[in-house]
Design a protein around this motif. Structure first.
Motif, PDB file in Angstrom:
ATOM      1  N   ALA A  77      -1.104  73.334 -30.515  1.00 52.69           N
ATOM      2  CA  ALA A  77      -2.009  74.077 -31.402  1.00 52.69           C
ATOM      3  C   ALA A  77      -2.982  74.924 -30.588  1.00 52.69           C
ATOM      4  N   GLU A  78      -3.276  76.112 -31.098  1.00 48.43           N
ATOM      5  CA  GLU A  78      -4.202  76.983 -30.375  1.00 48.43           C
ATOM      6  C   GLU A  78      -5.084  77.748 -31.359  1.00 48.43           C
ATOM      7  N   ALA A  79      -6.312  77.992 -30.991  1.00 43.78           N
ATOM      8  CA  ALA A  79      -7.225  78.690 -31.886  1.00 43.78           C
ATOM      9  C   ALA A  79      -6.886  80.181 -31.925  1.00 43.78           C
ATOM     10  N   ALA A  80      -7.088  80.785 -33.093  1.00 40.27           N
ATOM     11  CA  ALA A  80      -6.897  82.229 -33.194  1.00 40.27           C
ATOM     12  C   ALA A  80      -8.160  82.911 -32.693  1.00 40.27           C
ATOM     13  N   VAL A  81      -7.991  83.975 -31.935  1.00 44.42           N
ATOM     14  CA  VAL A  81      -9.147  84.678 -31.395  1.00 44.42           C
ATOM     15  C   VAL A  81      -9.083  86.142 -31.802  1.00 44.42           C
ATOM     16  N   LEU A 131     -23.670  88.883 -32.645  1.00 47.79           N
ATOM     17  CA  LEU A 131     -22.635  89.152 -31.644  1.00 47.79           C
ATOM     18  C   LEU A 131     -22.813  90.536 -31.039  1.00 47.79           C
ATOM     19  N   SER A 132     -23.090  91.508 -31.888  1.00 46.08           N
ATOM     20  CA  SER A 132     -23.161  92.866 -31.347  1.00 46.08           C
ATOM     21  C   SER A 132     -24.449  93.099 -30.569  1.00 46.08           C
ATOM     22  N   SER A 133     -25.461  92.254 -30.792  1.00 48.11           N
ATOM     23  CA  SER A 133     -26.666  92.435 -29.967  1.00 48.11           C
ATOM     24  C   SER A 133     -26.630  91.499 -28.762  1.00 48.11           C
ATOM     25  N   ASN A 134     -25.467  90.903 -28.522  1.00 45.20           N
ATOM     26  CA  ASN A 134     -25.279  90.096 -27.318  1.00 45.20           C
ATOM     27  C   ASN A 134     -26.125  88.822 -27.313  1.00 45.20           C
ATOM     28  N   SER A 135     -26.554  88.354 -28.490  1.00 44.75           N
ATOM     29  CA  SER A 135     -27.345  87.123 -28.529  1.00 44.75           C
ATOM     30  C   SER A 135     -26.455  85.891 -28.554  1.00 44.75           C
ATOM     31  N   ILE A 136     -25.204  86.042 -29.002  1.00 47.35           N
ATOM     32  CA  ILE A 136     -24.272  84.915 -28.952  1.00 47.35           C
ATOM     33  C   ILE A 136     -23.002  85.377 -28.241  1.00 47.35           C
ATOM     34  N   ASP A 137     -22.240  84.407 -27.754  1.00 48.63           N
ATOM     35  CA  ASP A 137     -21.013  84.756 -27.040  1.00 48.63           C
ATOM     36  C   ASP A 137     -19.821  84.859 -27.982  1.00 48.63           C
ATOM     37  N   GLY A 138     -19.967  84.319 -29.180  1.00 52.01           N
ATOM     38  CA  GLY A 138     -18.877  84.406 -30.130  1.00 52.01           C
ATOM     39  C   GLY A 138     -19.246  83.628 -31.375  1.00 52.01           C
ATOM     40  N   TYR A 139     -18.520  83.840 -32.465  1.00 49.85           N
ATOM     41  CA  TYR A 139     -18.764  82.996 -33.630  1.00 49.85           C
ATOM     42  C   TYR A 139     -17.456  82.509 -34.231  1.00 49.85           C
ATOM     43  N   ILE A 140     -17.576  81.421 -34.970  1.00 48.82           N
ATOM     44  CA  ILE A 140     -16.380  80.744 -35.480  1.00 48.82           C
ATOM     45  C   ILE A 140     -16.368  80.867 -36.994  1.00 48.82           C
ATOM     46  N   THR A 141     -15.215  81.195 -37.549  1.00 47.16           N
ATOM     47  CA  THR A 141     -15.100  81.141 -39.002  1.00 47.16           C
ATOM     48  C   THR A 141     -14.106  80.034 -39.351  1.00 47.16           C
ATOM     49  N   VAL A 142     -14.429  79.325 -40.416  1.00 46.32           N
ATOM     50  CA  VAL A 142     -13.557  78.245 -40.862  1.00 46.32           C
ATOM     51  C   VAL A 142     -12.875  78.712 -42.135  1.00 46.32           C
ATOM     52  N   GLY A 143     -11.649  79.161 -42.036  1.00 47.59           N
ATOM     53  CA  GLY A 143     -10.894  79.545 -43.228  1.00 47.59           C
ATOM     54  C   GLY A 143      -9.779  78.540 -43.415  1.00 47.59           C
ATOM     55  N   SER A 144      -8.590  79.052 -43.709  1.00 45.57           N
ATOM     56  CA  SER A 144      -7.448  78.147 -43.760  1.00 45.57           C
ATOM     57  C   SER A 144      -7.190  77.600 -42.353  1.00 45.57           C
ATOM     58  N   SER A 145      -7.533  78.431 -41.352  1.00 45.82           N
ATOM     59  CA  SER A 145      -7.497  77.912 -39.980  1.00 45.82           C
ATOM     60  C   SER A 145      -8.787  78.330 -39.284  1.00 45.82           C
ATOM     61  N   LEU A 146      -9.008  77.751 -38.116  1.00 42.76           N
ATOM     62  CA  LEU A 146     -10.224  78.094 -37.377  1.00 42.76           C
ATOM     63  C   LEU A 146      -9.995  79.391 -36.619  1.00 42.76           C
ATOM     64  N   LYS A 147     -11.030  80.224 -36.578  1.00 39.33           N
ATOM     65  CA  LYS A 147     -10.864  81.483 -35.888  1.00 39.33           C
ATOM     66  C   LYS A 147     -12.120  81.775 -35.068  1.00 39.33           C
ATOM     67  N   LEU A 148     -11.910  82.283 -33.885  1.00 37.36           N
ATOM     68  CA  LEU A 148     -13.036  82.620 -33.012  1.00 37.36           C
ATOM     69  C   LEU A 148     -13.132  84.136 -32.904  1.00 37.36           C
ATOM     70  N   ILE A 149     -14.326  84.661 -33.123  1.00 39.47           N
ATOM     71  CA  ILE A 149     -14.503  86.107 -32.985  1.00 39.47           C
ATOM     72  C   ILE A 149     -15.444  86.370 -31.818  1.00 39.47           C
TER      73      ILE A 149
END
Lengths: 389, 377
Positions: A169-173, B95-113
């Protein structure tokens, strides 16, 4: 504009030496920026994990170890090495491999029984790569341990099947940028970070040499006889100094853009340029100050090198700020280079340019201006003192 | 005659404060700065928590396992994350002001932006990957053994490290050492300033001091005698530097002290010969010569890893020939071999190559300065 012209004439005499320094510093900065950029891009690309070269020795051949080897294939390339001390030392020394895994005899059996066993590793210190390999091994074996402890009776083959499916399993990025093409500021970030090294050295060298000539007692007395007002003299002199600063700065900035043209067309670059210009002003006043304090031409290169290298060493130019000790950073915050580098590192990460995002950069720039002003005032006092000697 | 030339030459050279500065004070100052900059490098790195946001919506609130896992690693002093629970718009802004390195959304699957690739982004991703793995494992186990859930969850957080570090040789590999070794190599090569002085002071077209040529001594002899004075001074300076590094800054040179001293002696001779060679060959002002010598030494040191250690390995991998043609690198490697290898094979290769350099430099110098006649009226 006699004074101005005289300045340029003397500068022309020194040009050979100055050009040598510019070339050396540029070569260093360009090689360093591009190799670090490549390295960082490869090491930290979140989308395609860069595989590391490792050597894998196992004293036994079991399904568990096979599974581990397959798991490691995701993060590593296996290199064949003869199992001899000198060959292994050589491989690590020349970084042909960065990690050597050695599975001791009886590992699987003892692991399956739940005993405390370890895999032996030999690594190149301080490399990110070893962390990824460690993580991979620990993940695999910790998950295996969970099955052994809680699943009940389980054969090695079933265990390996489970591990294989669990660990796939791998996270989507998703990469989100405001521009159409993802822009990398790493090169510009590093190149501009090295700029103080070059800029300070060249400005201190050039300006100090010229100040020494202009403020030589005999020459100054003779110049004072000239029918030219002190104000005009000083203005022309400062103007020439500023021109010198501007040209040096321009050469460096142009080089950066030239070698990194593809990634230069964005707002970040403008901020980098503004920040470096402010630093150039700061370097100008430091050069002016040292020029006013130095008494012998022989001391000029010495002071230039010590000041430059010292400031750059402790302020995050050569060693990234994150790796410096707290006390060193406290010391560094009393140098403008630290604030310059800090602003650069912040600019590199910006994707939005409203006031709240940019304000840390602005405050760093203001602090640099403060340093510039302070050095300049001290230089004026020192210069005045010298006048009356 | 030897004693007379030697002693007078010693006095003469020691009064040249500029050269003394470059050959001893400058390396000392650099070593102090190196020590400041690298003192933290070998210690366990202090980890700064990663700034991360999670979109606080229904999905996130419903996914209790992920929420618990995320909160677990975001508390305490040695936390992994500085966690913010925010709306999607806010997360985007952060994110766009560089205050965080990324954010996570929890949908049907986990996603990192994320906004860019970097170490911190990789850490967040590793965390999510890890969570997914563990989640799958826990599922599998609970299907088979639903009763053991409590013990399982307790066991989850107890991760064990399954690796043990073994040193490849009797000495532990150490990255910081290489920086100090390049520094010593650089200092050895700064002996070139003395070499330059020797040539300048014996060649009649370079200085008026060369009146020594009129003395009833063979030029070669006079040159070698005064060279001995230069070498003595440089060796004493190197001894000061080495003792400073060893006893004040505690730099480890391994156990073979005799070989370390031999390396320094050979290195100093190489530096002197390099300076003499450049000085004899380049017919320009002294400032220009110094520029060339500092430049060559700096670039040599840079390629040997003085400012950026990986440079050494980049050169070794991409242009292996260059690492053998760079005398500063040969010298650095010689020190590292003494520290790191159990055998002396590689050390011998380095020293052999360095000796070839010395021979080339001296032969070149000899051919340039011998039998010079000037008609300066």
């Amino acid at each position: 504009m006699q004074v101005f012209n005289l300045y340029l004439k003397i500068l022309k005499k020194h040009i050979q030496q100055l050009v040598i320094y510019i070339i050396i510093y540029l070569v260093v900065a360009i090689i360093m920026s591009s190799s670090i950029t490549q390295e960082i891009k490869a090491e930290t690309d979140i989308f395609s994990r860069n595989k590391r070269e490792i050597a894998f020795f196992s004293a036994e051949n079991t399904p568990l170890i096979d599974g581990l080897k397959h798991e490691l294939e995701k993060v590593a390339n296996f290199i064949d090495l003869p199992d001899e001390t000198e060959a292994l030392q050589d491989a690590l020394f020349f970084r042909n491999v960065s990690y050597i895994v050695r599975i001791p005899e009886g590992f699987t059996e003892r692991f399956m029984k739940g005993e405390d066993v370890r895999i032996e590793k030999t690594v190149v210190p301080l490399s990110f790569s070893s962390v990824y390999i460690d993580m991979s091994i620990d993940n695999y074996l910790n998950t295996a341990r969970l099955y052994l402890n809680h699943y009940g009776d389980i054969s090695q083959e079933t265990l390996v099947e489970f591990l294989k499916s669990d660990l796939s399993a791998e996270a989507a990025v998703e990469l989100k940028t405001t521009s159409r093409r993802p822009v990398s500021n790493i090169y510009a970030n590093y190149f501009f970070n090295y700029m103080p090294y070059t800029l300070l050295a060249i400005l201190i060298l050039g300006m100090s040499s010229l100040l020494l000539i202009f403020f030589d007692v005999d020459l100054r007395r003779r110049n004072n006889c000239a029918p030219i007002s002190t104000t005009s003299f000083n203005l022309q002199f400062m103007l020439a100094n500023l021109l010198y600063t501007l040209i040096t700065w321009l050469i460096l900035v142009l080089c950066c853009i030239l070698f990194n043209f593809r990634d230069s067309l964005n707002i970040n670059t403008i901020y980098f340029i503004i920040n470096s210009f402010v630093f150039a002003v700061c370097a100008f006043s430091i050069g002016f100050l040292t020029g006013n304090l130095i008494r012998s031409p022989n001391a000029v290169p010495a002071v230039a090198n010590v000041v430059t290298f010292g400031m750059c060493c402790i302020s995050g130019v050569f060693v990234p700020v994150e790796l410096l000790g707290d006390s060193v950073i406290k010391m560094a915050s009393f140098t403008p280079v630290y604030w310059y580098v800090k602003a650069n590192n912040h600019i590199a990460g910006l994707t939005r340019f409203d006031f709240s995002s940019v304000s840390p950069v602005l405050s760093s720039i203001l602090i640099q201006l403060g340093f510039a002003l302070a050095c300049f005032s001290v230089a004026l006092v020192a210069g005045k003192k010298r006048m009356f000697q | 005659m030897f004693a007379q030339i030697f002693i007078n030459r010693l006095k003469c050279l020691l009064r040249n404060r500029e050269t003394v500065f470059w050959t001893v004070a400058f390396p000392l100052v650099l070593s102090v700065f190196f020590n400041l900059a690298f003192s933290n490098l070998d210690k366990s790195e202090t980890f700064n928590p990663v700034n991360v946001a999670v979109v606080n919506d229904e999905n996130y609130q419903n996914n209790i396992f992920f929420k618990a896992a995320l909160n677990e690693v975001s508390k305490g002093d040695d936390r992994l994350f500085n966690l913010m629970e925010v709306t999607e718009e806010e997360a985007e802004r952060l994110l766009s002001s560089n205050s965080i390195d990324g954010y996570i959304t929890v949908g049907s699957s986990l996603k990192l932006i994320v906004g860019k690739s970097g170490i911190n982004q990789n850490i967040i991703k590793s965390f999510i990957d890890n969570y997914l793995h563990t989640f799958s494992t826990v599922n599998n186990i609970l299907v088979k053994n639903p009763a053991g859930s409590r013990a399982l969850f307790e066991n989850l957080s107890q991760r064990v490290s399954y690796t043990r570090e073994v040193s490849p040789s009797s000495a532990a590999p150490n990255n910081v050492l290489n920086y100090f070794y390049t520094l010593i190599a650089m200092a050895c090569f700064y002996g070139c300033f003395w070499g330059m002085r020797e040539i300048t002071d014996i060649q009649a077209d370079l200085s008026s001091l060369a009146r020594i040529n009129t003395a009833p001594v063979h030029k070669m002899k006079a040159f070698i005698y005064s060279l001995c004075a230069s070498l003595l001074i440089h060796l004493v300076e190197m001894a000061i530097l080495l003792s400073f590094l060893r006893f004040v800054l505690n730099v480890d040179f391994g156990s073979r002290t005799g070989y370390v001293i031999l390396t320094v002696i050979l290195g100093s001779i190489a530096g002197l010969s390099f300076g003499a060679f450049v000085s004899a060959l380049v017919k320009k002002s002294e400032g220009f010569k110094i520029g060339i010598m500092i430049g060559a030494t700096m670039i040599g040191s840079f390629l040997a890893g003085m400012m950026y250690q990986n440079m050494k390995y980049i050169v070794a991998k991409k242009v292996p020939l260059l690492s053998y043609l760079n005398p500063v690198n040969l010298l650095t490697d010689a020190f590292y071999c003494l520290y790191y290898y159990d055998t002396l094979k590689r050390y011998a290769i380095n020293m052999g190559l360095l000796t070839i350099f010395i021979i080339v430099f001296w032969t070149g110098t000899y051919l340039v300065i011998r039998r010079r006649k000037y008609a300066s009226i």
